[in-house]
Design a protein around this motif. Structure first.
Motif, PDB file in Angstrom:
ATOM      1  N   ARG A 156       0.925  -1.300   0.034  1.00 27.54           N
ATOM      2  CA  ARG A 156      -0.200  -0.200  -0.108  1.00 27.54           C
ATOM      3  C   ARG A 156       0.719   0.764  -0.235  1.00 27.54           C
ATOM      4  NH1 ARG A 156      -2.518  -2.787   4.185  1.00 27.54           N
ATOM      5  NH2 ARG A 156      -1.271  -1.131   5.974  1.00 27.54           N
ATOM      6  N   GLN A 157       0.695   1.619  -0.858  1.00 24.69           N
ATOM      7  CA  GLN A 157       0.904   3.577  -0.668  1.00 24.69           C
ATOM      8  C   GLN A 157       0.706   4.479   0.539  1.00 24.69           C
ATOM      9  OE1 GLN A 157       1.505   4.704  -4.887  1.00 24.69           O
ATOM     10  NE2 GLN A 157       2.992   3.440  -5.285  1.00 24.69           N
ATOM     11  N   TRP A 158       1.234   5.205   1.198  1.00 27.11           N
ATOM     12  CA  TRP A 158       0.298   6.166   2.136  1.00 27.11           C
ATOM     13  C   TRP A 158       0.516   7.430   0.720  1.00 27.11           C
ATOM     14  CZ3 TRP A 158       5.333   4.313   3.901  1.00 27.11           C
ATOM     15  CH2 TRP A 158       6.146   5.538   3.247  1.00 27.11           C
ATOM     16  N   LEU A 159      -1.003   8.599   1.458  1.00 26.01           N
ATOM     17  CA  LEU A 159      -1.161   9.378   0.545  1.00 26.01           C
ATOM     18  C   LEU A 159      -0.137  10.929   1.466  1.00 26.01           C
ATOM     19  CD1 LEU A 159      -5.004   9.514   1.151  1.00 26.01           C
ATOM     20  CD2 LEU A 159      -3.115   9.187  -0.753  1.00 26.01           C
ATOM     21  N   PRO A 160      -0.101  12.011   1.010  1.00 26.40           N
ATOM     22  CA  PRO A 160       0.631  13.064   0.662  1.00 26.40           C
ATOM     23  C   PRO A 160      -0.228  13.738   2.164  1.00 26.40           C
ATOM     24  CG  PRO A 160       0.060  13.547  -0.944  1.00 26.40           C
ATOM     25  CD  PRO A 160       0.136  12.280  -0.662  1.00 26.40           C
ATOM     26  N   ASP A 161      -0.031  13.347   3.381  1.00 22.46           N
ATOM     27  CA  ASP A 161      -0.221  13.951   4.581  1.00 22.46           C
ATOM     28  C   ASP A 161      -0.387  13.847   6.147  1.00 22.46           C
ATOM     29  OD1 ASP A 161      -1.752  11.037   5.144  1.00 22.46           O
ATOM     30  OD2 ASP A 161      -4.124  11.435   4.484  1.00 22.46           O
ATOM     31  N   GLY A 162      -1.640  13.788   6.823  1.00 19.68           N
ATOM     32  CA  GLY A 162      -0.645  14.207   8.335  1.00 19.68           C
ATOM     33  C   GLY A 162      -0.381  12.788   8.884  1.00 19.68           C
ATOM     34  N   MET A 163      -0.623  11.389   8.134  1.00 20.80           N
ATOM     35  CA  MET A 163      -0.820  10.704   8.505  1.00 20.80           C
ATOM     36  C   MET A 163       0.475   9.774   7.624  1.00 20.80           C
ATOM     37  SD  MET A 163      -1.249   7.202   9.911  1.00 20.80           S
ATOM     38  CE  MET A 163      -3.370   8.136  10.581  1.00 20.80           C
ATOM     39  N   GLY A 164       0.586   9.802   6.629  1.00 16.60           N
ATOM     40  CA  GLY A 164       1.212   9.393   5.807  1.00 16.60           C
ATOM     41  C   GLY A 164       2.287  10.146   6.367  1.00 16.60           C
ATOM     42  N   LEU A 165       2.757  11.672   6.177  1.00 15.71           N
ATOM     43  CA  LEU A 165       4.353  12.319   6.799  1.00 15.71           C
ATOM     44  C   LEU A 165       3.936  11.001   8.320  1.00 15.71           C
ATOM     45  CD1 LEU A 165       6.339  14.011   7.240  1.00 15.71           C
ATOM     46  CD2 LEU A 165       4.684  15.896   8.425  1.00 15.71           C
ATOM     47  N   GLY A 166       3.008  11.231   9.583  1.00 19.42           N
ATOM     48  CA  GLY A 166       3.726  10.191  10.444  1.00 19.42           C
ATOM     49  C   GLY A 166       4.901   9.270  10.503  1.00 19.42           C
ATOM     50  N   ILE A 167       4.083   8.036   9.174  1.00 15.75           N
ATOM     51  CA  ILE A 167       4.417   6.396   8.704  1.00 15.75           C
ATOM     52  C   ILE A 167       6.004   7.253   8.499  1.00 15.75           C
ATOM     53  CG2 ILE A 167       4.117   4.782   7.042  1.00 15.75           C
ATOM     54  CD1 ILE A 167       1.448   5.125   7.281  1.00 15.75           C
ATOM     55  N   TYR A 168       6.126   8.218   7.364  1.00 11.05           N
ATOM     56  CA  TYR A 168       7.566   7.938   7.004  1.00 11.05           C
ATOM     57  C   TYR A 168       8.723   8.666   7.912  1.00 11.05           C
ATOM     58  CZ  TYR A 168      12.004  10.822   4.614  1.00 11.05           C
ATOM     59  OH  TYR A 168      12.104  11.328   3.941  1.00 11.05           O
ATOM     60  N   THR A 169       8.141   9.607   8.805  1.00 11.85           N
ATOM     61  CA  THR A 169       9.304  10.107  10.780  1.00 11.85           C
ATOM     62  C   THR A 169       9.593   8.552  11.009  1.00 11.85           C
ATOM     63  OG1 THR A 169       7.629  12.399   9.912  1.00 11.85           O
ATOM     64  CG2 THR A 169       9.300  11.348  11.325  1.00 11.85           C
ATOM     65  N   ALA A 170       8.387   8.291  11.262  1.00  8.70           N
ATOM     66  CA  ALA A 170       8.661   6.607  12.263  1.00  8.70           C
ATOM     67  C   ALA A 170       9.699   5.765  11.471  1.00  8.70           C
ATOM     68  CB  ALA A 170       7.530   6.089  12.094  1.00  8.70           C
ATOM     69  N   PHE A 171       9.561   5.797   9.698  1.00  7.28           N
ATOM     70  CA  PHE A 171      10.746   4.818   9.717  1.00  7.28           C
ATOM     71  C   PHE A 171      11.508   5.215   9.412  1.00  7.28           C
ATOM     72  CE2 PHE A 171       6.779   2.742   6.842  1.00  7.28           C
ATOM     73  CZ  PHE A 171       7.676   1.246   7.368  1.00  7.28           C
ATOM     74  N   LEU A 172      11.941   6.535   9.346  1.00  5.38           N
ATOM     75  CA  LEU A 172      13.070   6.949   8.906  1.00  5.38           C
ATOM     76  C   LEU A 172      13.715   6.983  10.349  1.00  5.38           C
ATOM     77  CD1 LEU A 172      15.422   9.347   8.041  1.00  5.38           C
ATOM     78  CD2 LEU A 172      13.329  11.473   8.361  1.00  5.38           C
ATOM     79  N   ALA A 173      13.137   7.145  11.027  1.00  2.00           N
ATOM     80  CA  ALA A 173      13.267   7.482  12.836  1.00  2.00           C
ATOM     81  C   ALA A 173      14.072   5.986  13.313  1.00  2.00           C
ATOM     82  CB  ALA A 173      12.415   8.022  13.975  1.00  2.00           C
ATOM     83  N   GLY A 174      13.201   5.327  13.032  1.00  2.00           N
ATOM     84  CA  GLY A 174      13.453   3.556  13.200  1.00  2.00           C
ATOM     85  C   GLY A 174      14.877   3.069  12.438  1.00  2.00           C
ATOM     86  N   THR A 175      14.665   3.589  11.205  1.00  2.00           N
ATOM     87  CA  THR A 175      16.383   3.252  10.490  1.00  2.00           C
ATOM     88  C   THR A 175      17.443   3.487  11.070  1.00  2.00           C
ATOM     89  OG1 THR A 175      14.706   3.234   8.343  1.00  2.00           O
ATOM     90  CG2 THR A 175      17.490   3.282   7.864  1.00  2.00           C
ATOM     91  N   VAL A 176      17.026   5.029  11.010  1.00  2.00           N
ATOM     92  CA  VAL A 176      18.527   5.781  12.035  1.00  2.00           C
ATOM     93  C   VAL A 176      18.879   5.100  13.108  1.00  2.00           C
ATOM     94  CG1 VAL A 176      19.368   7.596  12.709  1.00  2.00           C
ATOM     95  CG2 VAL A 176      18.311   7.433  10.605  1.00  2.00           C
TER      96      VAL A 176
END
Length: 202
Positions: A156-176
């Motif tokens: 699934r792809q997430w939309l460029p909204d608040g939820m999508g930004l939150g998912i992206y931030t979580a992935f980024l923080a988790g990866t780092v």
């Protein structure tokens, strides 16, 4: 992973090449040179040849450019413009402006990027920390994100909204965070391991 699969051989060949040139013990130097030569013969020609591009960075890393603060800024700006043009040209005319040209231009620009940069202390600390974990992050991020996306998002792809930004931030923080953990377990001790190898084999 394609990039890492290629670079793996460069990380094998480069120490052998250094040992073949730098070792004072002839038998070890000959053994290293022989193994290096065999691998260069055995590997696909394109992969082995492109090690030359990879070596541009090593040569540039040993270079130093000192033209004063104003001169260094001009060369950095000029180099950025030339590199951007070459990079764009490589997409337009890939046959003429190939990887060798792009790698060579960047290597020539790289010494101008060395030296002092005016930056706040917090930014320097952050840059140094990210530089420390950069290789581990490079190795870890793709398989980790691939696993997370396939297992969690299931295509699934997430939309460029608040939820999508939150998912992206979580992935980024988790990866780092995972990369920092791997770095602490392994790469942090690289210098001590290198010193031990040099004592044993130098």
């Amino acid at each position: 992973m394609w990039s890492l699969a290629n670079e793996f051989w460069y990380y094998v060949l480069f120490p052998l090449l250094c040992w073949a040139v730098a070792w004072k013990r002839p038998m070890r130097a000959m053994a290293a040179a022989g193994l290096c030569g065999f691998l260069l013969w055995w590997l696909p020609g394109g992969l082995a040849a492109k090690m030359g591009i990879w070596l541009f960075g090593t040569a540039a890393g040993n270079g130093c450019f000192d033209a004063g603060c104003r001169g260094r800024f001009i060369w950095r700006l000029l180099g950025a413009g030339i590199f951007a043009l070459v990079l764009a040209g490589s997409k337009w005319r890939p046959q003429e402006i190939n990887d060798w040209v792009v790698g060579g231009v960047f290597a020539l620009w790289l010494p101008a990027l060395s030296g002092r940069w005016s930056a706040p202390e917090w930014l320097r600390r952050m840059a140094k920390g990210l530089a420390e974990i950069s290789y581990t992050l490079y190795v870890v991020h793709f398989p980790l994100l691939f696993l997370a996306v396939t297992a969690g998002l299931q295509g699934r792809q997430w939309l460029p909204d608040g939820m999508g930004l939150g998912i992206y931030t979580a992935f980024l923080a988790g990866t780092v965070a995972v990369s920092v953990g791997w770095w602490w377990c392994f790469e942090k001790r690289t210098e001590s391991v290198r010193a031990w190898v040099q004592r044993q084999w130098g």
